[in-house]
Design an enzyme around this catalytic site. Structure first.
Site, PDB file in Angstrom:
ATOM      1  N   LYS A  40       0.908  -1.119  -0.129  1.00 37.42           N
ATOM      2  CA  LYS A  40       0.059   0.173   0.028  1.00 37.42           C
ATOM      3  C   LYS A  40       0.882   1.306   0.050  1.00 37.42           C
ATOM      4  O   LYS A  40       0.494   2.300  -0.648  1.00 37.42           O
ATOM      5  CB  LYS A  40      -0.993  -0.098   1.112  1.00 37.42           C
ATOM      6  CG  LYS A  40      -0.408   0.014   2.455  1.00 37.42           C
ATOM      7  CD  LYS A  40      -1.709  -0.054   3.630  1.00 37.42           C
ATOM      8  CE  LYS A  40      -1.304  -0.522   4.890  1.00 37.42           C
ATOM      9  NZ  LYS A  40      -0.229   0.076   5.503  1.00 37.42           N
ATOM     10  N   ARG A 115      -7.780   1.530  10.907  1.00 33.94           N
ATOM     11  CA  ARG A 115      -7.661  -0.037  10.815  1.00 33.94           C
ATOM     12  C   ARG A 115      -8.573  -0.721  11.841  1.00 33.94           C
ATOM     13  O   ARG A 115      -8.476  -1.803  11.985  1.00 33.94           O
ATOM     14  CB  ARG A 115      -6.254  -0.352  11.192  1.00 33.94           C
ATOM     15  CG  ARG A 115      -5.383  -0.920  10.263  1.00 33.94           C
ATOM     16  CD  ARG A 115      -3.962  -1.217  11.102  1.00 33.94           C
ATOM     17  NE  ARG A 115      -3.268  -1.705  10.125  1.00 33.94           N
ATOM     18  CZ  ARG A 115      -2.131  -1.351   9.531  1.00 33.94           C
ATOM     19  NH1 ARG A 115      -1.954  -0.012   9.414  1.00 33.94           N
ATOM     20  NH2 ARG A 115      -1.262  -2.268   8.655  1.00 33.94           N
ATOM     21  N   ARG A 150       8.942  -9.186   1.286  1.00 37.17           N
ATOM     22  CA  ARG A 150       9.240  -7.672   1.373  1.00 37.17           C
ATOM     23  C   ARG A 150      10.715  -7.520   2.085  1.00 37.17           C
ATOM     24  O   ARG A 150      10.840  -8.238   2.943  1.00 37.17           O
ATOM     25  CB  ARG A 150       8.086  -7.166   2.383  1.00 37.17           C
ATOM     26  CG  ARG A 150       6.618  -7.071   1.621  1.00 37.17           C
ATOM     27  CD  ARG A 150       6.009  -6.204   2.082  1.00 37.17           C
ATOM     28  NE  ARG A 150       5.646  -5.987   3.609  1.00 37.17           N
ATOM     29  CZ  ARG A 150       4.895  -5.126   4.186  1.00 37.17           C
ATOM     30  NH1 ARG A 150       4.238  -4.381   3.383  1.00 37.17           N
ATOM     31  NH2 ARG A 150       4.814  -5.262   5.523  1.00 37.17           N
ATOM     32  N   ARG A 183      11.536  -6.573   7.806  1.00 38.41           N
ATOM     33  CA  ARG A 183      11.012  -6.072   9.150  1.00 38.41           C
ATOM     34  C   ARG A 183      10.582  -7.224  10.242  1.00 38.41           C
ATOM     35  O   ARG A 183      10.258  -8.387   9.662  1.00 38.41           O
ATOM     36  CB  ARG A 183       9.811  -5.237   8.850  1.00 38.41           C
ATOM     37  CG  ARG A 183      10.193  -4.010   8.765  1.00 38.41           C
ATOM     38  CD  ARG A 183       9.124  -2.910   8.166  1.00 38.41           C
ATOM     39  NE  ARG A 183       7.611  -3.643   8.602  1.00 38.41           N
ATOM     40  CZ  ARG A 183       6.390  -3.038   7.936  1.00 38.41           C
ATOM     41  NH1 ARG A 183       6.437  -2.276   7.151  1.00 38.41           N
ATOM     42  NH2 ARG A 183       5.137  -3.534   8.564  1.00 38.41           N
ATOM     43  N   ARG A 194      -0.725 -11.161  12.043  1.00 43.06           N
ATOM     44  CA  ARG A 194      -1.228  -9.899  11.632  1.00 43.06           C
ATOM     45  C   ARG A 194      -2.486 -10.208  10.608  1.00 43.06           C
ATOM     46  O   ARG A 194      -3.550  -9.276  10.498  1.00 43.06           O
ATOM     47  CB  ARG A 194      -0.221  -9.124  10.641  1.00 43.06           C
ATOM     48  CG  ARG A 194       0.978  -8.719  11.749  1.00 43.06           C
ATOM     49  CD  ARG A 194       2.025  -8.155  10.966  1.00 43.06           C
ATOM     50  NE  ARG A 194       1.872  -7.054  10.070  1.00 43.06           N
ATOM     51  CZ  ARG A 194       2.501  -6.868   8.993  1.00 43.06           C
ATOM     52  NH1 ARG A 194       3.798  -7.517   8.827  1.00 43.06           N
ATOM     53  NH2 ARG A 194       2.573  -5.499   8.276  1.00 43.06           N
TER      54      ARG A 194
HETATM   55  P1  ADP Z   1       1.623  -3.194   6.761  1.00 45.54           P
HETATM   56  O1  ADP Z   1       1.393  -2.111   5.752  1.00 45.54           O
HETATM   57  O2  ADP Z   1       2.718  -4.101   6.603  1.00 45.54           O
HETATM   58  O3  ADP Z   1       0.440  -3.959   7.197  1.00 45.54           O
HETATM   59  P2  ADP Z   1       2.192  -0.798   8.545  1.00 45.54           P
HETATM   60  O4  ADP Z   1       3.330  -0.409   8.224  1.00 45.54           O
HETATM   61  O5  ADP Z   1       0.778   0.011   7.981  1.00 45.54           O
HETATM   62  O6  ADP Z   1       1.996  -2.451   8.332  1.00 45.54           O
HETATM   63  O7  ADP Z   1       1.809  -1.088  10.187  1.00 45.54           O
HETATM   64  C1  ADP Z   1       2.709  -1.712  11.065  1.00 45.54           C
HETATM   65  C2  ADP Z   1       2.399  -2.067  12.381  1.00 45.54           C
HETATM   66  O8  ADP Z   1       2.073  -0.617  12.832  1.00 45.54           O
HETATM   67  C3  ADP Z   1       0.704  -2.711  12.502  1.00 45.54           C
HETATM   68  O9  ADP Z   1       1.043  -4.091  12.401  1.00 45.54           O
HETATM   69  C4  ADP Z   1       0.472  -2.207  13.669  1.00 45.54           C
HETATM   70  O10 ADP Z   1       1.055  -2.821  14.600  1.00 45.54           O
HETATM   71  C5  ADP Z   1       0.978  -0.686  13.815  1.00 45.54           C
HETATM   72  N1  ADP Z   1      -0.035   0.326  13.308  1.00 45.54           N
HETATM   73  C6  ADP Z   1      -0.010   0.985  11.894  1.00 45.54           C
HETATM   74  N2  ADP Z   1      -1.152   1.529  12.002  1.00 45.54           N
HETATM   75  C7  ADP Z   1      -1.999   1.275  12.684  1.00 45.54           C
HETATM   76  C8  ADP Z   1      -3.420   1.644  13.074  1.00 45.54           C
HETATM   77  N3  ADP Z   1      -4.022   2.520  12.348  1.00 45.54           N
HETATM   78  N4  ADP Z   1      -3.951   1.378  14.438  1.00 45.54           N
HETATM   79  C9  ADP Z   1      -3.111   0.323  15.103  1.00 45.54           C
HETATM   80  N5  ADP Z   1      -1.989  -0.041  14.913  1.00 45.54           N
HETATM   81  C10 ADP Z   1      -1.508   0.417  13.690  1.00 45.54           C
END
Ligand code: ADP
Ligand code: ZN
Length: 237
Positions: A40, A115, A150, A183, A194
């Site tokens: 994304k 989220r 990734r 990561r 996740r």
């Molecule tokens: P990905 O795109 O790989 O799903 P992100 O980089 O967006 O992951 O987010 C990594 C982590 O940061 C998530 O797994 C969560 O723990 C935390 N996080 C990010 N955005 C949110 C959100 N809106 N609410 C709660 N936790 C979040």
């Protein structure tokens, strides 16, 4: 020329110019609602450049806070490492702060927020008007395959993928020569956690925004560029 979102305040308009049309958009507030691992960040970067509006990535902001050793960052770490979501009030706080900054006045792309339903409700309560919610539809097996490949630049954070978006030189960032790493939350065990979190907490947002008539669903494809193209078509840009 197509006029979408009738501009009451022209200074807030955003121009979208392509080969065969010019579109004037007022306020382009976009949410990227995407299962974990579905590039994304990459799609958001394209929209960001196309419309000249900032991307707000909660994942990046949280990682940044962690790198800087702030209290919020430290609090978030344990949740992140386990593939869980950081508590709503923490994330809502950082997003609220970020949206109040000047560069968001013409619009923004929210990458990774909301989220959960409470986060979406908080956004509604802040009076933030959203035009499009991009929902990229992907099967779980594909997500797992994606996440395991990734990599991210240790230095500048640019995302890569071993097969779908490889760097020019293996293991090295195209932009800054930084080292590419995996990561911790992309490790296989965390990936499953996740996914579970995604289905339980984030997927309900699909119908939440469908009811509001804002949902643009695009099928996730192996070719990242094809998916990006479908997104732009979906929002008539
Ligand atoms: P990905 O795109 O790989 O799903 P992100 O980089 O967006 O992951 O987010 C990594 C982590 O940061 C998530 O797994 C969560 O723990 C935390 N996080 C990010 N955005 C949110 C959100 N809106 N609410 C709660 N936790 C979040
Ligand atoms: Zn880099």
């Amino acid at each position: 020329m197509t006029l979408l979102h009738y501009p009451q305040d022209i200074s807030r308009a955003v121009l979208s110019v392509t080969k065969d049309k010019i579109v004037i958009l007022l306020l382009m507030n976009i949410i990227m609602l995407v299962a974990p691992g579905e590039s994304k960040g990459t799609h958001a970067a394209v929209l960001c450049e196309h419309f000249g509006i900032p991307t707000i990535s909660t994942g990046n902001m949280i990682r940044e806070a962690l790198k800087n050793g702030t209290e919020m960052g430290l609090k978030a770490k344990s949740f992140m490492d386990e593939g869980k979501l950081v508590p709503d009030e923490v994330v809502i706080g950082i997003v609220k702060e970020r949206l109040s900054q000047d560069d968001c006045s013409k619009g923004f792309i929210l990458d990774g927020f909301p989220r959960t339903i409470p986060q979406a409700e908080a956004l509604d309560k802040m009076g933030v008007e959203i035009q499009y919610v991009i929902n990229i539809d992907v099967a779980d097996e594909r997500i797992i395959k994606r996440m395991s490949g990734r990599r991210v630049c240790e230095n500048c954070g640019k995302p890569y993928h071993l097969t779908n978006l490889p760097p020019k030189v293996e293991g090295v960032c195209d932009d800054c020569n930084g080292i590419l790493v995996q990561r911790k939350d992309d490790h296989p065990d965390t990936v499953l956690a996740r996914l579970e979190t995604y289905h339980k907490e984030t997927e309900p947002l699909v119908s939440y925004y469908e009811k509001q008539g804002k949902l643009v669903t695009v099928k996730g494809q192996d070719d990242v560029e094809a998916t990006t193209k479908a997104i732009l078509e979906g929002i008539e840009a």
